[in-house]
Design a protein around this motif. Structure first.
Motif, PDB file in Angstrom:
ATOM      1  N   SER A 175     -10.974  14.852 -13.345  1.00  0.00           N
ATOM      2  CA  SER A 175     -11.196  13.458 -12.945  1.00  0.00           C
ATOM      3  C   SER A 175     -10.025  12.912 -12.125  1.00  0.00           C
ATOM      4  N   LEU A 176      -8.811  13.334 -12.449  1.00  0.00           N
ATOM      5  CA  LEU A 176      -7.641  12.890 -11.689  1.00  0.00           C
ATOM      6  C   LEU A 176      -7.692  13.426 -10.262  1.00  0.00           C
ATOM      7  N   THR A 177      -8.133  14.672 -10.112  1.00  0.00           N
ATOM      8  CA  THR A 177      -8.260  15.263  -8.779  1.00  0.00           C
ATOM      9  C   THR A 177      -9.275  14.486  -7.952  1.00  0.00           C
ATOM     10  N   GLU A 178     -10.384  14.127  -8.589  1.00  0.00           N
ATOM     11  CA  GLU A 178     -11.426  13.370  -7.897  1.00  0.00           C
ATOM     12  C   GLU A 178     -10.913  12.011  -7.455  1.00  0.00           C
ATOM     13  N   LYS A 179     -10.007  11.419  -8.236  1.00  0.00           N
ATOM     14  CA  LYS A 179      -9.455  10.107  -7.925  1.00  0.00           C
ATOM     15  C   LYS A 179      -8.247  10.191  -6.989  1.00  0.00           C
ATOM     16  N   GLU A 180      -7.892  11.402  -6.598  1.00  0.00           N
ATOM     17  CA  GLU A 180      -6.699  11.634  -5.772  1.00  0.00           C
ATOM     18  C   GLU A 180      -5.432  11.128  -6.455  1.00  0.00           C
ATOM     19  N   ILE A 181      -5.391  11.294  -7.765  1.00  0.00           N
ATOM     20  CA  ILE A 181      -4.197  10.984  -8.552  1.00  0.00           C
ATOM     21  C   ILE A 181      -3.487  12.296  -8.853  1.00  0.00           C
ATOM     22  N   GLN A 182      -2.223  12.342  -8.557  1.00  0.00           N
ATOM     23  CA  GLN A 182      -1.447  13.562  -8.743  1.00  0.00           C
ATOM     24  C   GLN A 182      -1.226  13.813 -10.241  1.00  0.00           C
ATOM     25  N   SER A 183      -1.637  14.982 -10.733  1.00  0.00           N
ATOM     26  CA  SER A 183      -1.463  15.306 -12.155  1.00  0.00           C
ATOM     27  C   SER A 183      -0.284  16.254 -12.318  1.00  0.00           C
ATOM     28  N   VAL A 184       0.672  15.842 -13.152  1.00  0.00           N
ATOM     29  CA  VAL A 184       1.888  16.618 -13.392  1.00  0.00           C
ATOM     30  C   VAL A 184       2.029  16.817 -14.899  1.00  0.00           C
ATOM     31  N   ILE A 185       2.258  18.047 -15.319  1.00  0.00           N
ATOM     32  CA  ILE A 185       2.345  18.369 -16.740  1.00  0.00           C
ATOM     33  C   ILE A 185       3.793  18.235 -17.205  1.00  0.00           C
TER      34      ILE A 185
ATOM     35  N   THR B  25      -4.627   3.483  -5.534  1.00  0.00           N
ATOM     36  CA  THR B  25      -3.913   4.614  -6.122  1.00  0.00           C
ATOM     37  C   THR B  25      -4.031   5.915  -5.349  1.00  0.00           C
ATOM     38  N   ALA B  26      -4.987   6.025  -4.466  1.00  0.00           N
ATOM     39  CA  ALA B  26      -5.213   7.301  -3.783  1.00  0.00           C
ATOM     40  C   ALA B  26      -3.943   7.773  -3.074  1.00  0.00           C
ATOM     41  N   GLY B  27      -3.423   8.894  -3.530  1.00  0.00           N
ATOM     42  CA  GLY B  27      -2.228   9.470  -2.929  1.00  0.00           C
ATOM     43  C   GLY B  27      -0.941   8.744  -3.254  1.00  0.00           C
ATOM     44  N   GLN B  28      -1.037   7.668  -4.029  1.00  0.00           N
ATOM     45  CA  GLN B  28       0.146   6.867  -4.329  1.00  0.00           C
ATOM     46  C   GLN B  28       0.545   6.919  -5.805  1.00  0.00           C
ATOM     47  N   LEU B  29      -0.199   7.658  -6.616  1.00  0.00           N
ATOM     48  CA  LEU B  29       0.044   7.643  -8.060  1.00  0.00           C
ATOM     49  C   LEU B  29       0.229   9.053  -8.600  1.00  0.00           C
ATOM     50  N   ARG B  30       1.266   9.195  -9.387  1.00  0.00           N
ATOM     51  CA  ARG B  30       1.542  10.458 -10.089  1.00  0.00           C
ATOM     52  C   ARG B  30       1.415  10.188 -11.583  1.00  0.00           C
ATOM     53  N   LEU B  31       0.614  11.013 -12.258  1.00  0.00           N
ATOM     54  CA  LEU B  31       0.436  10.835 -13.690  1.00  0.00           C
ATOM     55  C   LEU B  31       1.088  12.005 -14.419  1.00  0.00           C
ATOM     56  N   TYR B  32       2.081  11.692 -15.255  1.00  0.00           N
ATOM     57  CA  TYR B  32       2.708  12.711 -16.101  1.00  0.00           C
ATOM     58  C   TYR B  32       1.917  12.803 -17.399  1.00  0.00           C
ATOM     59  N   LEU B  33       1.356  13.962 -17.646  1.00  0.00           N
ATOM     60  CA  LEU B  33       0.543  14.184 -18.841  1.00  0.00           C
ATOM     61  C   LEU B  33       1.299  15.086 -19.796  1.00  0.00           C
ATOM     62  N   ASP B  34       1.513  14.622 -21.000  1.00  0.00           N
ATOM     63  CA  ASP B  34       2.232  15.391 -22.007  1.00  0.00           C
ATOM     64  C   ASP B  34       1.452  16.661 -22.349  1.00  0.00           C
ATOM     65  N   ALA B  35       2.116  17.807 -22.308  1.00  0.00           N
ATOM     66  CA  ALA B  35       1.459  19.091 -22.558  1.00  0.00           C
ATOM     67  C   ALA B  35       0.838  19.137 -23.957  1.00  0.00           C
ATOM     68  N   ASP B  36       1.516  18.569 -24.947  1.00  0.00           N
ATOM     69  CA  ASP B  36       0.970  18.559 -26.315  1.00  0.00           C
ATOM     70  C   ASP B  36      -0.347  17.789 -26.363  1.00  0.00           C
TER      71      ASP B  36
ATOM     72  N   SER C 146       0.820  -1.215   0.000  1.00  0.00           N
ATOM     73  CA  SER C 146       0.000   0.000   0.000  1.00  0.00           C
ATOM     74  C   SER C 146       0.850   1.259   0.000  1.00  0.00           C
ATOM     75  N   ASP C 147       2.120   1.118   0.387  1.00  0.00           N
ATOM     76  CA  ASP C 147       3.006   2.274   0.419  1.00  0.00           C
ATOM     77  C   ASP C 147       3.803   2.433  -0.872  1.00  0.00           C
ATOM     78  N   GLU C 148       3.662   1.515  -1.796  1.00  0.00           N
ATOM     79  CA  GLU C 148       4.407   1.593  -3.042  1.00  0.00           C
ATOM     80  C   GLU C 148       3.838   2.720  -3.908  1.00  0.00           C
ATOM     81  N   LYS C 149       4.728   3.585  -4.359  1.00  0.00           N
ATOM     82  CA  LYS C 149       4.300   4.719  -5.164  1.00  0.00           C
ATOM     83  C   LYS C 149       4.645   4.485  -6.624  1.00  0.00           C
ATOM     84  N   TRP C 150       3.782   4.990  -7.486  1.00  0.00           N
ATOM     85  CA  TRP C 150       3.942   4.802  -8.922  1.00  0.00           C
ATOM     86  C   TRP C 150       3.845   6.151  -9.638  1.00  0.00           C
TER      87      TRP C 150
END
Length: 741
Positions: free
Chosen positions: A516-526, A490-501, A461-465
């Motif tokens: 939707s990512l905010t609602e899922k507590e998935i960290q969104s990074v551009i 995934t809540a608080g444990q997942l970071r999603l890198y989203l390509d700006a293009d 549960s502590d493994e981050k992705w």
């Protein structure tokens, strides 16, 4: 705009002979490498004694010497950096050309008064990155070779930094500092000066089934554009070629010196290059035909040696002439001398040249018991200047008592001492330091045993992705995966890198995705585009507008280079995190600590082995590690599609394949929005067997590059543990075990 000051002509030297040849041919400065830390590991390079002698020689004749410390440095090597640089610093070394920001910060702290230049290996592509480098203490930048004159002018206008640009020699196909091709295929890293030049090998493509050389650029020759380059505000004209023969360094330098001087003598006169001089340049190790680099074009098939990457033959008679003119003789300075050998008084020698003068005294001159010294004896000993950098301008003035005795050995010592002091005075009069002082070597901090603790584990549960998504298809694959469907996991444990293009393709869809990512507590990074150039101004305005509209749903940004760091600093999105990508190199603890001031986390480098990566971990500075994804082998301004077929900017830029001699297929992803290519490895990196060794130590990162929806979903399910069968056949573990030399 006319150049405000005279340009520096900067020549390469792979050994001492090339150094002296380039100086004699008119170079204002020389760049060279010592025995370590240089990006030409296979050049002959210089011993410590040779290099110090070269610094002294250059300063006597009002020239400069820059040392290349332009490789990435491992932690195990870093302790040797101080002792390596110290003797050259003391000898008055003018500057150091640096790639590694850890090295840069270290030299800035421990060797004050010495110039620091940002290497082209730093991939500076615009004003943001250059300004950042200036803030860190750089006085000069060598920007990416792919820049146009307009971009170079812009950097100069905005930052005021000295600009050093290549004007002649071999060209890399990849943005310098972004090439892992040689490293991944054979362990010979371009970031370590050991490139095996896979760009000079033959390949085929679907559109060009006949074997050709689509990655082999023609050599640069800008002799016809000197006035334009000068008026663009470039401060230093750099000739490539530390691996080439001394005749090349001297011959090319002499011709550029001729036409630079001709411009300054009469800037309005037409610059017509003689046929003889063009022939000379063509005969000095030019690969196939010549081209003028990127100053007037962004890319094009005419820049590439499609048929052959081989060097054209050299003219032996020409080489002999260059050797005779520039390599067989050393420069000397005229010196005048007067000597006094009067019994009962100390021996005196007066030496002067120009504004510099010294007086040296020896022992008391005694009366001769047998054979006295004569004017002829004294003149003969004092006139032995063969090993020095001086020649006698006129006859010696000698006063000697009739019955004086003074040992010939002592006369020689008087001469040596006087010439050494005069040399020091001339160097000081020329505006160079003769010998700097320095403090005791610093001690490197110990980070404790954290890196060595392989037993640190963490519950599942502590493994981050972290997951990188670049296309709509990959997004759909992600939405079908357990990473999306299992909010507890995934809540608080997942970071999603989203390509700006990807986000800018459909701003309304982007808002829904981010919400939707905010609602899922998935960290969104551009994730910003890998390369940003001057022409991306409108793109950046659109991107900033999109970001501002959705800032509440954005957690941070991914920075792949210094351009990104400085741009994000200017945008000043308060409270948003910045994560460094693996191309923002952190190879040692000093670079790690440098970047800690600008980043909230970083990605472990792809070229270090597992033990070397562990050596730079810091529990206070979160690290992530790529465990799946195709490694980007090259990021290029030139376009394989355009070279081998035609430009297709409006069509879907799906990947085409480069196929090598062993039938390996390297996907070439075209980014037509920013007009660059990314060449990926033929197989993905996969460290699925190594996961347990990194549990609790890093965030595990999955990078999607060329995958479609189904492939993305299958890979995600495998790493989520819901699919047992590996979804791909061939893969590589990269440098996890071997690392690079």
């Amino acid at each position: 705009m006319k150049a405000a000051k005279k340009v520096e002509l900067l020549a390469p030297a792979g050994n001492a002979e090339a150094f002296y040849g380039a100086i004699h041919a008119g170079a204002d400065a020389i760049y060279l490498g010592g025995s370590r830390f240089g990006a030409r590991a296979y050049a002959e390079n210089f011993s410590e004694e040779e290099l110090i002698a070269c610094i002294r020689y250059a300063h006597l004749f009002q020239r400069k010497v820059y040392l290349t410390v332009n490789t990435l440095v491992k932690e195990s090597e870093f302790s040797g950096l101080y002792e390596y640089v110290l003797p050259y610093y003391r000898a008055g070394l003018d500057g150091v050309i640096v790639q590694d920001m850890g090295v840069f910060a270290y030299l800035r702290e421990h060797f004050p008064g010495m110039e620091l230049h940002g290497s082209t290996q730093m991939t500076i592509t615009g004003e943001y990155g250059a300004a950042f480098l200036k803030e860190q203490g750089a006085c000069r930048v060598v920007p990416a070779r792919e820049l146009s004159l307009a971009e170079i002018r812009k950097i100069k206008e905005v930052t005021g930094l000295e600009i050093e640009c290549f004007i002649h020699g071999a060209m890399c196909y990849c943005y310098s500092g972004q090439c892992l091709f040689s490293s991944i295929l054979g362990g010979r890293s371009g970031n370590r000066g050991r490139c095996a030049q896979p760009c000079r090998l033959p390949y085929t493509t679907g559109k060009h089934p006949k074997e050709c050389y689509p990655l082999s650029l023609k050599d640069m020759c800008t002799i016809e554009y000197i006035p334009e380059l000068l008026e663009a505000g470039i401060d230093s004209f750099k000739i490539e070629g530390r691996m080439k023969k001394p005749e090349y360094a001297a011959g090319v330098t002499a011709i550029y010196r001729k036409y630079i001087d001709r411009y300054y003598a009469d800037s309005k006169a037409p610059q017509k290059i003689s046929a003889a001089d063009m022939h000379t340049l063509s005969c000095l190790y030019i690969r196939s035909e010549r081209q003028d680099g990127y100053y007037h074009k962004h890319n094009g098939g005419e820049m590439v040696t499609l048929d052959s990457p081989a060097y054209s033959g050299s003219d032996e008679t020409l080489l002999q002439n260059i050797r005779k003119k520039h390599l067989e003789h050393r420069l000397t300075i005229p010196v005048s001398m007067q000597a006094e050998f009067l019994t009962g008084e100390t021996a005196k020698l007066y030496l002067w040249t120009g504004e510099s003068a010294v007086t040296v005294e020896g022992n008391v001159v005694e009366e001769a018991s047998r054979q006295p010294i004569t004017q002829e004896n004294i003149a003969k000993q004092l006139g032995k200047l063969g090993d020095s950098h001086f020649h006698l301008e006129d006859s010696l003035g000698i006063r000697v008592s009739d019955n004086a005795f003074y040992p010939l050995k002592a006369i020689n010592e008087l001469r040596r001492k006087g010439l050494a002091l005069l040399e020091e005075q001339v160097i000081l009069a020329n505006g160079f330091p003769y010998e700097r002082t320095s403090e005791k070597a610093p001690t490197l901090a110990d980070d404790g045993d954290f890196r060595k603790n392989d037993s640190i584990k963490s519950q599942k549960s502590d493994e981050k992705w972290a997951i990188t998504i670049r296309t709509p298809e990959q997004w759909q694959g992600f939405c079908g995966s357990s990473f999306w469907k299992d909010p507890v996991r995934t809540a608080g444990q997942l970071r999603l890198y989203l390509d700006a293009d990807f986000l800018l393709q459909d701003p309304s869809a982007a808002e829904k995705i981010l919400r939707s990512l905010t609602e899922k507590e998935i960290q969104s990074v551009i994730a910003l585009p890998k390369i940003l150039r001057l022409r991306d101004g409108q793109y950046l305005e659109k991107l900033r507008k999109l970001l501002l509209e959705n800032l509440a749903y954005i957690n941070g940004f991914q920075a792949a280079n210094m351009e990104h760091i400085a741009l994000l600093k200017q945008w000043n999105f308060t409270g948003k995190e910045i994560y460094g990508d693996h191309s923002l190199y952190l190879w040692n603890r000093t670079s790690r600590d440098f970047w800690k001031a600008f980043l909230d986390g970083y990605c472990l480098p792809l070229e270090l082995n597992a033990a070397e990566q562990r050596d730079i971990l810091d529990p206070a500075f979160p690290a992530e590690k790529v465990i799946y994804g195709r490694i980007p082998m090259m990021v290029t301004a030139n376009c394989v599609q355009k070279t081998t077929d035609r430009c297709q900017p409006q069509e879907n830029p799906k990947a085409l394949d480069l196929i090598d001699r062993y039938h390996k297929r390297f996907p070439v992803q075209r980014n037509c929005t920013h007009c660059f290519n990314v060449i990926y490895n033929s197989v993905p990196l996969s460290l699925h067997k190594e996961l347990c060794k990194w549990s609790g130590l890093v965030t595990r990162r999955l990078d999607f590059t060329t995958e479609n929806e189904t492939e993305t979903l299958e890979v995600l399910e495998y790493f989520a543990g819901t699919r047992k069968e590996l979804p791909y056949g061939e893969y590589t573990t990269g440098h996890e075990k071997r690392g690079v030399e």
